[in-house]
Design a protein around this motif. Structure first.
Motif, PDB file in Angstrom:
ATOM      1  N   SER A   1       0.974  -1.201   0.237  1.00 28.12           N
ATOM      2  CA  SER A   1       0.056   0.192  -0.026  1.00 28.12           C
ATOM      3  C   SER A   1       1.259   1.409  -0.033  1.00 28.12           C
TER       4      SER A   1
ATOM      5  N   ASN B   1       1.117   5.334   0.675  1.00 28.58           N
ATOM      6  CA  ASN B   1       1.319   6.218   1.755  1.00 28.58           C
ATOM      7  C   ASN B   1       2.318   7.689   1.315  1.00 28.58           C
TER       8      ASN B   1
ATOM      9  N   TYR C   1       3.018  11.599   2.834  1.00 30.16           N
ATOM     10  CA  TYR C   1       3.299  12.613   4.057  1.00 30.16           C
ATOM     11  C   TYR C   1       3.664  14.021   3.459  1.00 30.16           C
TER      12      TYR C   1
ATOM     13  N   THR D   1       8.435  -0.592   5.212  1.00 32.03           N
ATOM     14  CA  THR D   1       7.871   0.185   4.298  1.00 32.03           C
ATOM     15  C   THR D   1       9.675   0.690   3.225  1.00 32.03           C
TER      16      THR D   1
END
Length: 94
Positions: free
Chosen positions: A3, A5, A7, A25
């Motif tokens: 997934s 992400n 920021y 990650t």
């Protein structure tokens, strides 16, 4: 399944995945200054570039270059300065 992400107004992008032994990650940080918080123990390894980090309970900034790692305990905040686009790998848990 990985997934993605984003920021800090898309200046930090990470892809979460499961290694053979723990969650992780991998991502990229654009030039800038960031403040991160941890929810669990983390080991961060610089893959390319460099991160200048102010670790919890330290008044000094340390630079970690490609191939170097640092750890952060759970429930801590740490500052990061990025002078060149930098790739990292972060694994979670001890």
């Amino acid at each position: 399944m990985p997934s993605v992400n984003n920021y800090f107004d898309n200046k930090v992008t990470s892809i979460a995945f499961q290694t053979a032994t723990k969650p992780a990650t991998v991502g990229v940080m654009e030039i800038g200054e960031y403040e991160f918080g941890t929810s669990e123990f983390e080991t961060m390894t610089v893959v390319s570039g460099a991160l200048t980090v102010k670790l919890p309970e330290s008044d000094d900034w340390q630079t970690f270059d490609a191939g170097q790692s640092f750890t952060i305990e759970a429930n801590q905040n740490f500052g990061v300065k990025v002078d060149v686009e930098t790739a990292y790998l972060c694994t979670y848990g001890k």
